[in-house]
Design a protein around this motif. Structure first.
Motif, short mmCIF file in Angstrom:
data_model
loop_
_atom_site.label_atom_id
_atom_site.label_comp_id
_atom_site.label_asym_id
_atom_site.label_seq_id
_atom_site.Cartn_x
_atom_site.Cartn_y
_atom_site.Cartn_z
N SER A 706 -27.98 18.08 0.18
CA SER A 706 -28.65 17.70 1.43
C SER A 706 -29.60 18.77 1.94
O SER A 706 -30.46 18.49 2.78
N ARG A 707 -29.48 19.99 1.45
CA ARG A 707 -30.37 21.07 1.85
C ARG A 707 -31.52 21.27 0.86
O ARG A 707 -32.28 22.23 0.98
N GLY A 708 -31.61 20.39 -0.12
CA GLY A 708 -32.70 20.49 -1.07
C GLY A 708 -32.45 21.43 -2.21
O GLY A 708 -33.37 21.74 -2.98
N ARG A 709 -31.22 21.90 -2.36
CA ARG A 709 -30.90 22.84 -3.43
C ARG A 709 -30.45 22.07 -4.67
O ARG A 709 -29.68 21.12 -4.57
N ARG A 710 -30.93 22.51 -5.85
CA ARG A 710 -30.58 21.86 -7.12
C ARG A 710 -29.33 22.49 -7.70
O ARG A 710 -29.16 23.71 -7.67
N HIS A 711 -28.48 21.64 -8.26
CA HIS A 711 -27.24 22.10 -8.88
C HIS A 711 -27.08 21.43 -10.24
O HIS A 711 -27.43 20.27 -10.42
N ALA A 712 -26.52 22.19 -11.18
CA ALA A 712 -26.24 21.64 -12.50
C ALA A 712 -24.73 21.45 -12.65
O ALA A 712 -23.94 22.34 -12.26
N LEU A 713 -24.34 20.30 -13.20
CA LEU A 713 -22.94 20.00 -13.44
C LEU A 713 -22.69 19.97 -14.94
O LEU A 713 -23.36 19.23 -15.67
N PRO A 714 -21.74 20.75 -15.44
CA PRO A 714 -21.42 20.71 -16.88
C PRO A 714 -20.61 19.46 -17.20
O PRO A 714 -20.32 18.63 -16.34
N SER A 715 -20.24 19.32 -18.47
CA SER A 715 -19.46 18.16 -18.88
C SER A 715 -18.14 18.13 -18.14
O SER A 715 -17.56 19.16 -17.79
N GLY A 716 -17.68 16.89 -17.88
CA GLY A 716 -16.43 16.72 -17.15
C GLY A 716 -16.62 15.74 -16.00
O GLY A 716 -17.68 15.14 -15.83
N LYS A 717 -15.58 15.60 -15.19
CA LYS A 717 -15.61 14.69 -14.05
C LYS A 717 -15.70 15.50 -12.78
O LYS A 717 -14.92 16.45 -12.58
N HIS A 718 -16.64 15.15 -11.91
CA HIS A 718 -16.93 15.94 -10.72
C HIS A 718 -16.97 15.06 -9.48
O HIS A 718 -17.49 13.93 -9.53
#
Length: 722
Positions: A706-718
């Motif tokens: 919501s603040r415009g920051r990008r995040h990367a999620l590795p494999s798995g359930k999040h």
């Protein structure tokens, strides 16, 4: 493992394109066979075998289709592909026949259906023929003049008007009085000798033989209809959905009674499609009508002195699964998804088709929609059909480099310039490569794409493409179409697709050339076509075309400073028809207005949906065919825009999660990739979206908070909050 298997399949397909095949078998036919249209020939060979290897690959080619039995058991139900990987060439199947062989005597039986006429998606060789070769260990089974062969005279042409010129198939009648129905079991002694045609495999009229690049059809087996009711002399049978199927019946009858075999899709307006007939023999009997038909309903027209004891159908179709899914709290969208997924599937067979009844034609305007729909709706085995279509399109290029559709074809040669640009561009060839990760296709198609864009198309001093008027200047159905203003964004998108592919194969100079033309085209278009309130061709006196505004946004030519004016035009002008509606709805999402996109979906989708129809209509207000491929483009919006799943790197190795739910409160979506299933569950509460995301092994998901920051999620359930 799934990723490695998919990549292995792509590598195999690439090698198959260039495979040089050596054949010992001979092309065979039946001596004195007339070879006219709708000819059926029965071939048979008895062979003695001592040992059966673990695998016995049989290579089989025919003009036009074949059915294979071994020792009385069905092995292949409709083999062969319509001819035309390139003009004059054909395909062959490879089938492991080891499971059906046994030590001792074996009966190989093949029934060949020769269409005898060309049509959209098929180019006849002019000769009915079979080529069969199985070699493994001590096993060698080759087609030659030692085979038995005869015309199967039970098959003929049904009464009534023939299918329209687009279809290569004929209406088929089977007269059970005229032939021994057990011939394939080896019981019939009344067969003559096969005739060696004297043409080497690879030579005309059969041409080069290319390995079948798509799976053999999936055979779902004989099934009962959902319901059967009598209406006068007609038994009305309801299928569970619109399917490609063969009709089956068991009955007791006097000899010579005619049973009509029709579906609710055997005509589209005044255009005739396919139907069949069966003529009874005396007594108890059964019959399966081998040529496939399609529809939601099957009609058996039965004389009163015929007793029908069983009615069934055999669905066959492209071997893929409905692994992609979309569900939400909007029942209209859920119903549309189901019908769009069914429409996509029933329009897949030898090629992607515009419709499975009137034409069965590989129109590339339709295929651009279909190939991306498949990534969101079906399993990865579906991807090969788009790859096949891409290779056919470039192999059928005209001598001057022009690309056209439908191909394969020998009775249509007109270029649809704007559809050809869409095909080779961002949403066509590029999307296939980028969504699948199959970069082996790029070197095979790139030379033809580059030639088409840079030799066939000429630019004016402002680097705007000049109209090509030598073909069919079609842009969309409907009225008030500003065709010139549409042309330039299509060319821009074609260059954008080529530029991306050029970068992938290190054509650095081409990347620079494309970038320069795109920059100048964009500047010229905005300077010459933007009126201050809309895009319009100078001198065009019609109203603003909503299609033009949408394509300017989708292509990236229109910047955010023009969005408010464009939104006003899209709200006021709603002339885009089903084909172009994909780009209108997408423009709303790109401009950050999912509320407007959902509003347009709700206003348009009901016009192509019908309660008692499992598929989607070609045009709004239930016009033309009731199962038209381009109508399912909403699958893309639901997966890519509403659920927000879109590849950032080829093959979804990295993908974005950027949902635009609008007024929706709940969304579930799954996308089947080469790495496994991407799955998201979205629940919106106020301005926040609670998301559960399953990221396959070997991939990464990217989202923006919501603040415009990008995040990367590795494999798995999040579990995250957007």
């Amino acid at each position: 493992m799934k990723k490695l298997l998919s990549l292995a399949i792509f590598t195999l397909l690439s090698l198959q394109v260039f495979a040089a095949e050596e054949w010992e078998a001979k092309w065979i036919s039946r001596a004195y066979c007339a070879g006219t249209g709708n000819t059926w020939i029965a071939f048979r060979k008895n062979v003695e075998l001592k040992e059966i290897p673990a695998e016995v690959p049989a290579k089989i080619a025919a003009d036009s289709k074949y059915w294979l039995w071994i020792n009385g058991e069905m092995v292949v139900f409709e083999g062969g592909l319509k001819r035309g990987p390139a003009p004059g060439d054909g395909y062959y199947d490879t089938v492991d026949i080891a499971p059906w062989l046994k030590p001792g005597n074996n009966c190989i039986a093949v029934l060949v259906w020769y269409f005898g006429r060309s049509g959209f998606s098929h180019m006849s060789s002019g000769t009915p023929a079979l080529l069969f070769e199985a070699r493994a260990g001590n096993v060698k089974i080759l087609s030659d003049d030692s085979w038995d062969a005869c015309e199967h005279f039970a098959y003929g042409t049904a009464s009534g008007k023939a299918p329209n010129y687009r279809l290569s198939e004929s209406n088929v009648r089977y007269d059970a009085r005229k032939y021994n129905s057990d011939w394939y079991k080896g019981s019939s002694k009344h067969m003559g000798s096969a005739y060696e045609i004297g043409v080497k495999p690879g030579d005309p009229p059969f041409g080069k033989l290319v390995p079948r690049p798509i799976p053999l059809w999936k055979d779902y087996g004989l099934k009962d209809y959902e319901s059967v009711r009598r209406s006068g002399d007609t038994l009305v049978c309801k299928l569970p959905y619109n399917a490609q199927f063969s009709a089956y019946l068991e009955l007791e009858a006097p000899a010579g009674r005619l049973i009509g075999l029709h579906t609710d899709h055997d005509s589209v307006g005044t255009e005739k499609c396919v139907h069949g007939e069966y003529v009874t023999k005396e007594g108890v009997q059964s019959y399966e009508h081998l040529p496939w038909m399609n529809g939601d309903y099957m009609y058996y027209i039965v004389p009163e002195d015929v007793t029908v004891t069983k009615l069934q159908f055999r669905e066959t179709g492209y071997d893929t699964s409905f692994s992609g899914y979309f569900r939400c709290d909007d029942e209209l969208l859920n119903e549309y998804w189901q019908k769009a997924q069914r429409t996509l599937y029933v329009c897949m067979r030898d090629t992607y088709m515009d419709c499975p009844d009137r034409e069965r034609a590989q129109w590339w305007g339709d295929e651009v929609h279909e190939l991306t729909e498949a990534f969101y709706a079906l399993s990865p085995s579906s991807w090969a059909l788009a790859r096949k279509g891409m290779l056919e399109m470039v192999n059928w290029a005209m001598p001057d480099g022009s690309l056209y559709a439908p191909v394969p074809c020998s009775n249509w040669f007109k270029e649809l310039a704007q559809q050809s640009l869409a095909s080779v561009g961002w949403f066509g060839f590029h999307n296939y490569w980028f969504y699948s990760g199959d970069d082996s296709i790029i070197p095979l198609v790139y030379p033809a794409v580059h030639r088409y864009l840079h030799e066939c198309w000429k630019l004016d001093p402002d680097d705007l493409p000049l109209e090509r008027t030598n073909g069919w200047n079609w842009a969309d159905a409907g009225k008030d179409i500003d065709k010139v203003a549409l042309l330039h964004p299509w060319y821009y998108l074609a260059l954008k697709g080529e530029q991306a592919m050029a970068g992938q194969i290190s054509k650095i100079d081409d990347v620079g050339v494309d970038e320069g033309i795109m920059d100048r085209l964009k500047e010229s278009y905005n300077r010459l076509y933007w009126t201050g309130s809309c895009y319009k061709t100078p001198g065009y006196e019609g109203p603003a075309d909503d299609r033009v505004q949408a394509l300017a946004v989708v292509s990236g030519i229109a910047g955010p400073d023009k969005y408010d004016a464009i939104l006003k035009v899209l709200d006021e002008r709603q002339e885009a028809e089903t084909y172009f509606m994909r780009y209108v709805i997408d423009a709303y999402f790109i401009m950050g207005r999912p509320d407007k996109a959902l509003e347009r979906m709700h206003s348009f989708y009901p016009s192509i949906m019908e309660e008692d129809c499992s598929t989607l209509w070609e045009h709004r207000n239930h016009i033309n065919s009731r199962n038209h491929a381009w109508s399912g483009h909403g699958i893309i919006h639901m997966g890519q825009r509403i659920a927000g799943i879109e590849p950032l790197k080829p093959g979804f190795r990295e993908f974005s999660i950027k949902p635009q739910m609008g007024s929706l409160k709940h969304v579930e979506c799954g996308v089947d990739t080469a790495f496994g299933m991407i799955e998201v569950r979205l629940d919106r509460k106020g301005k926040r979206i609670n998301a559960v995301i399953s990221v396959p092994e070997g991939t990464a998901a990217v989202y923006t908070d919501s603040r415009g920051r990008r995040h990367a999620l590795p494999s798995g359930k999040h579990s995250i909050t957007l």
